[in-house]
Structures are given as C-alpha cells and as structure tokens.
Design a protein around this motif. Structure first.
Motif, PDB file in Angstrom:
ATOM      1  N   LEU A  31       0.827  -1.206   0.000  1.00  0.00           N
ATOM      2  CA  LEU A  31       0.000   0.000   0.000  1.00  0.00           C
ATOM      3  C   LEU A  31       0.863   1.259   0.000  1.00  0.00           C
ATOM      4  O   LEU A  31       0.503   2.270  -0.605  1.00  0.00           O
ATOM      5  N   ALA A  32       2.004   1.202   0.675  1.00  0.00           N
ATOM      6  CA  ALA A  32       2.913   2.354   0.667  1.00  0.00           C
ATOM      7  C   ALA A  32       3.427   2.624  -0.740  1.00  0.00           C
ATOM      8  O   ALA A  32       3.520   3.777  -1.174  1.00  0.00           O
ATOM      9  N   ALA A  33       3.762   1.555  -1.465  1.00  0.00           N
ATOM     10  CA  ALA A  33       4.221   1.717  -2.846  1.00  0.00           C
ATOM     11  C   ALA A  33       3.102   2.260  -3.719  1.00  0.00           C
ATOM     12  O   ALA A  33       3.320   3.126  -4.572  1.00  0.00           O
ATOM     13  N   LEU A  34       1.893   1.775  -3.493  1.00  0.00           N
ATOM     14  CA  LEU A  34       0.748   2.245  -4.276  1.00  0.00           C
ATOM     15  C   LEU A  34       0.479   3.720  -4.014  1.00  0.00           C
ATOM     16  O   LEU A  34       0.201   4.487  -4.942  1.00  0.00           O
ATOM     17  N   ALA A  35       0.568   4.123  -2.752  1.00  0.00           N
ATOM     18  CA  ALA A  35       0.297   5.516  -2.393  1.00  0.00           C
ATOM     19  C   ALA A  35       1.245   6.482  -3.085  1.00  0.00           C
ATOM     20  O   ALA A  35       0.872   7.640  -3.361  1.00  0.00           O
ATOM     21  N   ALA A  36       2.459   6.015  -3.385  1.00  0.00           N
ATOM     22  CA  ALA A  36       3.465   6.872  -4.029  1.00  0.00           C
ATOM     23  C   ALA A  36       3.414   6.788  -5.548  1.00  0.00           C
ATOM     24  O   ALA A  36       4.244   7.400  -6.220  1.00  0.00           O
ATOM     25  N   SER A  37       2.465   6.039  -6.082  1.00  0.00           N
ATOM     26  CA  SER A  37       2.441   5.781  -7.522  1.00  0.00           C
ATOM     27  C   SER A  37       1.350   6.569  -8.239  1.00  0.00           C
ATOM     28  O   SER A  37       0.365   6.998  -7.621  1.00  0.00           O
ATOM     29  N   ALA A  86      -6.185  -3.457   6.306  1.00  0.00           N
ATOM     30  CA  ALA A  86      -7.485  -2.880   5.961  1.00  0.00           C
ATOM     31  C   ALA A  86      -7.610  -1.457   6.507  1.00  0.00           C
ATOM     32  O   ALA A  86      -8.114  -0.554   5.825  1.00  0.00           O
ATOM     33  N   ALA A  87      -7.144  -1.246   7.736  1.00  0.00           N
ATOM     34  CA  ALA A  87      -7.227   0.084   8.338  1.00  0.00           C
ATOM     35  C   ALA A  87      -6.399   1.093   7.555  1.00  0.00           C
ATOM     36  O   ALA A  87      -6.826   2.235   7.332  1.00  0.00           O
ATOM     37  N   VAL A  88      -5.208   0.671   7.110  1.00  0.00           N
ATOM     38  CA  VAL A  88      -4.360   1.557   6.310  1.00  0.00           C
ATOM     39  C   VAL A  88      -5.054   1.884   4.994  1.00  0.00           C
ATOM     40  O   VAL A  88      -5.065   3.040   4.541  1.00  0.00           O
ATOM     41  N   ALA A  89      -5.671   0.882   4.357  1.00  0.00           N
ATOM     42  CA  ALA A  89      -6.357   1.104   3.084  1.00  0.00           C
ATOM     43  C   ALA A  89      -7.497   2.112   3.236  1.00  0.00           C
ATOM     44  O   ALA A  89      -7.673   2.998   2.401  1.00  0.00           O
ATOM     45  N   ARG A  90      -8.251   1.983   4.315  1.00  0.00           N
ATOM     46  CA  ARG A  90      -9.353   2.925   4.531  1.00  0.00           C
ATOM     47  C   ARG A  90      -8.826   4.344   4.741  1.00  0.00           C
ATOM     48  O   ARG A  90      -9.413   5.319   4.260  1.00  0.00           O
ATOM     49  N   VAL A 111       1.608  -7.851  -9.534  1.00  0.00           N
ATOM     50  CA  VAL A 111       2.366  -6.644  -9.876  1.00  0.00           C
ATOM     51  C   VAL A 111       3.367  -6.395  -8.753  1.00  0.00           C
ATOM     52  O   VAL A 111       2.964  -6.156  -7.606  1.00  0.00           O
ATOM     53  N   PRO A 112       4.681  -6.467  -9.028  1.00  0.00           N
ATOM     54  CA  PRO A 112       5.687  -6.236  -7.982  1.00  0.00           C
ATOM     55  C   PRO A 112       5.570  -4.828  -7.399  1.00  0.00           C
ATOM     56  O   PRO A 112       5.493  -3.847  -8.144  1.00  0.00           O
ATOM     57  N   ALA A 113       5.557  -4.725  -6.067  1.00  0.00           N
ATOM     58  CA  ALA A 113       5.400  -3.431  -5.415  1.00  0.00           C
ATOM     59  C   ALA A 113       6.557  -3.083  -4.484  1.00  0.00           C
ATOM     60  O   ALA A 113       6.787  -1.909  -4.204  1.00  0.00           O
ATOM     61  N   TYR A 114       7.293  -4.090  -3.996  1.00  0.00           N
ATOM     62  CA  TYR A 114       8.402  -3.807  -3.089  1.00  0.00           C
ATOM     63  C   TYR A 114       9.347  -4.999  -3.001  1.00  0.00           C
ATOM     64  O   TYR A 114       8.983  -6.118  -3.374  1.00  0.00           O
TER      65      TYR A 114
END
Length: 245
Positions: free
Chosen positions: A58-64, A83-87, A144-147
């Motif tokens: 999710l951290a990688a996604l947030a920066a993308s 889940a909490a981070v995603a919300r 999809v590779p994220a980290y």
C-alpha cells in the motif's frame, strides 16, 4: 519486560510506542529493509480489484500514479491492520481477510470471476502464492511487484550484547522469512547465544516452524489470530507476568 522488535523500521516505530505505553522497554533490530518499487500508471488498467497482503504494498501504491485509479476499486486486505491503512488512504470498499494469504482464498473465490481482474501487489518473496492457490478456479489474479525486502546481514551490536547478557525477554517475529533470517544471524554469533529465557512471539505457526533449531531451548507463543493486535495482546499478557513464561 524487555522486548525486541524485528520489523522493518517504518513498521516498528508505531509498535515501539504502543509497547512502551504498556511499560515495556523496547529495542529495535530490523531484519529486513523495504525498498518500494515503482508501480506504473497502467498497472491497474482493466482491474476490478486490488489485493494487498502487506502494508508495504500500500505504501508503494500511495506513491504511484496508479493511486487515483486504485481508490475507486475494491481493496482486498490480508487482515485488519492492512485494511485500516487502506481505509485511511481513501479506499471506499475494503474487504478484510483473517490475517493470512490463505484466509483470502475463499473470499476471492466468492468475489472473483472470469470477468474480474484482480491485481495482487506483491513483494519479491511470496509468503503465500495466491495466484497459484487459485489457479484453475476461474479467479483471474495478476501479480504486480510493489516492493523488495532486503535481508540484513548482522544484528545491531547493542542487540547482540543484550542477548548474550540475557537482557531481552521477548523477541517478536512476524513472518517465516523474518524467522529464518533471525535463525541464521543468531546461529552465527560468537560466543554461541544461549537463548534459554527468551520467549518468541510468532505471528503464526508457519513462523514458529521457520525458527527451527533457534528456538529449541525457548518458549514460543503464537496468538489466536495472525495479526498485530493479537500479538500485542500476547506481549501485554507476558508484560503483566513476573517473567515471560
């Protein structure tokens, strides 16, 4: 109670604060360093859902540049923490698993179909291969590779000293890979570490198994469910005892 956290630094700091609030003295020994990978804008093209089995994904996604597209999709989270981070990131529909990749299998089978394209944001090492587990079921998963998780090669000197002087009561281990790294590093210590008196709190039975001989003279505890809150509950219970036993 002296607790050693072995999570990557960015994940360990919030846990350190919570444990210190319980009266624990906490040391950090990150066994892996997380390197986020670039997720292209087209990585989610045609996707109907995103699978996150790690907060690092999710951290990688947030920066993308794919983030704006992602929040309009269903997010399948491995457990309550993810889940909490995603919300908090703005995902409107989050479906929460029980804490392991395996727990997501029946959820994805009930939600997925040949018309759906689910993108699994993965690390370089898979704790559980969802794509393989769901092969032939009609659930269409694209990895999809994220980290990348880079293993450390040594323990911090102050941690080695504390271990050898029996100054650590609890060691927390979150993944099989982390347990294997720990076992390798401890086996290489000179003089050999006598781990009697250390209690290992492992996220799951698979983590316990990965410890192998490193835990032969130690107590190993596994929480009722494989998530951070349950692990903290175990540590809290131990912290309320005269010693970790």
């Amino acid at each position: 109670m002296h607790v050693l956290l072995t999570r990557p630094l960015q994940d360990a700091e919030p846990l350190k604060t919570r444990l210190e609030e319980l009266g624990c003295q906490v040391m950090l020994a990150p066994l892996m360093e997380i390197a986020l990978l670039e997720i292209g804008a087209q990585a989610l093209a045609g996707a109907t859902g995103v699978i996150a089995t790690s907060r690092n994904a999710l951290a990688a996604l947030a920066a993308s540049p794919a983030m704006d597209t992602a929040t309009h999709l269903t997010l399948f989270a491995v457990g309550p923490g993810t889940a909490a981070v995603a919300r908090s990131m703005g995902f409107g529909k989050v479906i929460e698993g029980g804490g392991t990749g395996e727990d997501l299998v029946p959820i994805l089978m009930s939600e997925g179909s040949t018309e759906r394209r689910l993108v699994h944001l993965t690390g370089d090492v898979l704790a559980y291969d969802l794509e393989a587990a769901l092969s032939g079921t009609g659930v269409n998963i694209v990895a999809v590779p994220a980290y990348r998780a880079i293993a450390c090669q040594t323990l911090p000197a102050e941690v080695i000293k504390a271990l050898q002087s029996r100054g650590i009561d609890i060691v927390t281990l979150m993944s099989p890979r982390t347990a294997r790294i720990w076992a390798r590093l401890v086996a290489g210590l000179s003089p050999t570490l006598q781990s009697t008196g250390v209690t290992y709190v492992c996220m799951s039975e698979r983590v316990r198994e990965a410890l192998g001989e490193a835990a032969k003279d130690s107590k190993v505890l596994v929480p009722a469910r494989p998530n951070i809150e349950e692990m903290l509950a175990v540590v809290k219970r131990l912290a309320g005892s005269p010693k970790a036993e």
